[in-house]
Design an enzyme around this catalytic site. Structure first.
Site, short mmCIF file in Angstrom:
data_model
loop_
_atom_site.label_atom_id
_atom_site.label_comp_id
_atom_site.label_asym_id
_atom_site.label_seq_id
_atom_site.Cartn_x
_atom_site.Cartn_y
_atom_site.Cartn_z
N LYS A 91 0.85 -1.18 0.00
CA LYS A 91 0.00 0.00 0.00
C LYS A 91 0.89 1.24 0.00
O LYS A 91 1.92 1.27 0.70
CB LYS A 91 -0.89 -0.04 1.24
CG LYS A 91 -1.93 1.05 1.36
CD LYS A 91 -2.77 0.81 2.61
CE LYS A 91 -3.86 1.82 2.82
NZ LYS A 91 -4.67 1.52 4.02
N SER A 166 -9.43 1.36 3.27
CA SER A 166 -8.67 2.17 2.34
C SER A 166 -7.63 1.41 1.52
O SER A 166 -7.08 1.93 0.55
CB SER A 166 -7.96 3.28 3.10
OG SER A 166 -7.03 2.75 4.05
N SER A 190 -9.57 -1.05 7.22
CA SER A 190 -8.94 -0.86 5.92
C SER A 190 -8.20 -2.04 5.33
O SER A 190 -7.87 -2.02 4.14
CB SER A 190 -8.00 0.34 5.98
OG SER A 190 -8.72 1.52 6.20
#
Length: 503
Positions: A91, A166, A190
């Site tokens: 990420k 996310s 997330s």
């Protein structure tokens, strides 16, 4: 196939760590060929075809790293580490010195940190190849995975829907076999949200199990890092590498003496037998929009019963996700201080404060502006009575959950990660998620695929849905055992029908 030949698509599609490493040892393909095959998949579907927009940056040195792994294997005749040849996506809030780390924000475009994150370093030291950085909901602050730098990431099971968030880019990269495994972060939902929405396994670990050093922060109290994978076995293999104490993240001192020799040892087909599972009914909905998730949950619980688990319904009004989020979440109070400390650590950056981000305007205003303005107005949270009250409420919630588990002699709690299907693109914030319970307690939660909604024109397989299993602190071996037993009995995982998309 020659060890230096091309790895055909069917080699990397849905490939597990065990399968790939067996092929590398047998010289059926090379690490370089694996990297090339993953890159070809990204080129075909991320920026062309359906344009999933999961990937923000590629590692320019990935093929060279892969060649080094191949040379080491040829010279030594053995793998260089437990993740030798495993291709990973991070990420884009995880620091890397060979790619920018931007949080998906135009305000940090091109910013390369001075040092790697602890997770990135551990993966590389174990022989993994970090190939890509993935899109996220900007600064990891919401759940639909849209950013000013990367745009809107799409759910490959239904291109009209979001991929959760996310860590949505990491979820899409994993479900599409753009990489072998991926890393996400979880402040509220997330990791588990994109796992649920993409038919994947995702772990929010116990707070303190995995170092957050070198991660762009949101909340000191709630931030965690964890793997997103297609199988429980792959997740256990990654966890073996990244778990443990790191002096650069003092909270990891809690993990000392709590990390097993190998998480893989807990993978047991019969792990559900005799276990007691408490179902938090307050975390399910009763409206028509909740029907698909409730139906899948009913089926998942029956699988557990058939495997020998005792399943109990729990009705506790104290555990209500919307109320916990409204009264317990501390992101707004903790973001500015931690984020600005991170910004000051960056070399050659003109953005040093949250005010600088607001002033330059290089962020996704529609989803972030209100939060960023509110966070910027908080200068002294340690003397803010509301903030201190929320932290005290976390302690009470931990006690309540442990008390509930003790009262009913429970091993784990179960609930759907999201009460309804993942929302369509443009529908606003992500709806009715339950991940806040693990976020506020700091307890570990494993998300498992539990089914699909009914197929339709937009979703030829249906939309994936996931179930959280939550346990006591540092009970990850228990969670992985139960998750493995559930996975082996259900075999729910299906890749997206990407053959329907034009190249």
């Amino acid at each position: 196939m020659s060890a230096h030949g091309s790895a055909p698509d069917d080699i990397v599609d849905e490939a597990t760590i065990e399968h790939l490493q067996r092929g590398l040892l047998a010289r059926e393909f090379s690490c370089v060929a694996l990297v090339d095959a993953y890159l070809e998949r990204m080129a075909r579907w991320d920026k062309r075809g359906p344009m999933l927009r999961a990937v923000l940056a590629l590692n320019p040195g990935a093929r060279e790293l892969a060649a080094d792994r191949d040379a080491a294997l040829a010279a030594e005749g053995r793998l260089s580490g437990p993740l030798h040849g495993v291709v990973v996506a991070l990420k884009d809030n995880c620091n890397t010195t060979d790619m920018p780390t931007t949080g998906g924000s135009l305000s940090l475009e091109g910013t390369v940190p001075a040092s790697d994150s602890a997770v990135s370093r551990k993966l590389s030291d174990a022989g993994a190849i970090v190939l890509a950085k993935t899109n996220l909901h900007e600064f990891a602050l919401s759940g639909t995975t849209v950013s000013s730098l990367g745009g809107q990431t799409l759910n490959p099971y239904d291109l009209t829907r979001t991929p959760g968030g996310s860590s949505g880019g990491s979820g899409v990269a994993t479900t599409m076999s753009f990489v072998t495994v991926a890393i996400g972060t979880d402040t509220v939902n997330s990791i588990r949200s994109p796992a649920s929405a993409n038919c994947l396994v995702g772990l929010r670990p116990t707070r303190g199990l995995i170092s957050r050093a070198g991660i762009m922060p949101v909340s000191e109290t709630q931030d965690t890092v964890g793997p997103i994978t297609r199988t429980v076995s792959d997740l256990a293999r990654v966890l073996d590498v990244i778990a443990g104490y790191d002096p650069d993240d003092p909270v990891t001192a809690r993990s000392v003496g709590r990390v097993p020799a190998s998480y893989c040892a807990s993978l047991n087909y019969d792990a559900l037998a005799g276990k007691r599972v408490g179902v938090l009914r307050s975390l399910s909905g009763d409206e028509p929009r909740h029907l698909a998730v409730n139906t899948a949950m009913t089926g998942a619980l029956q699988v557990m019963r058939d495997a020998g688990a005792q399943v109990l319904d729990l009705h506790d009004p104290c555990i209500d996700a919307a109320a916990l989020l409204r009264t317990g979440d501390v992101q707004k109070w903790e973001f500015k201080q931690s984020f600005e400390a991170y910004l000051r650590s960056l070399p050659q950056s003109d953005v040093r404060t949250l005010g600088d981000v607001l002033a330059c305007g290089g962020y996704h205003k529609e989803t972030l502006h209100e939060f960023l303005v509110q966070a910027n107005d908080i200068d002294d949270p340690e003397h803010d009575s509301e903030y201190l009250g929320r932290l005290a409420a976390h302690d009470r919630l931990r006690v309540r959950v442990l008390e509930l588990m003790a009262e009913h002699a429970l091993d784990v709690l179960a609930y759907p990660l999201q009460k309804c299907l993942v929302v369509p693109v443009g529908a606003g914030g992500q709806a009715e998620r339950n991940g806040i319970l693990a976020a506020l307690t700091g307890f570990p939660a494993l998300n498992m695929p539990m089914g699909f909604s009914k197929p339709d024109d937009n979703a030829p397989l249906g939309v994936p849905m996931g179930m959280d299993l939550l346990a006591r602190p540092f009970d990850e071996p228990l969670l992985l055992g139960l998750g493995y037993a559930f996975e082996q009995r259900t075999r729910i995982r299906k890749p997206p029908l990407h053959t329907l998309w034009p190249d």
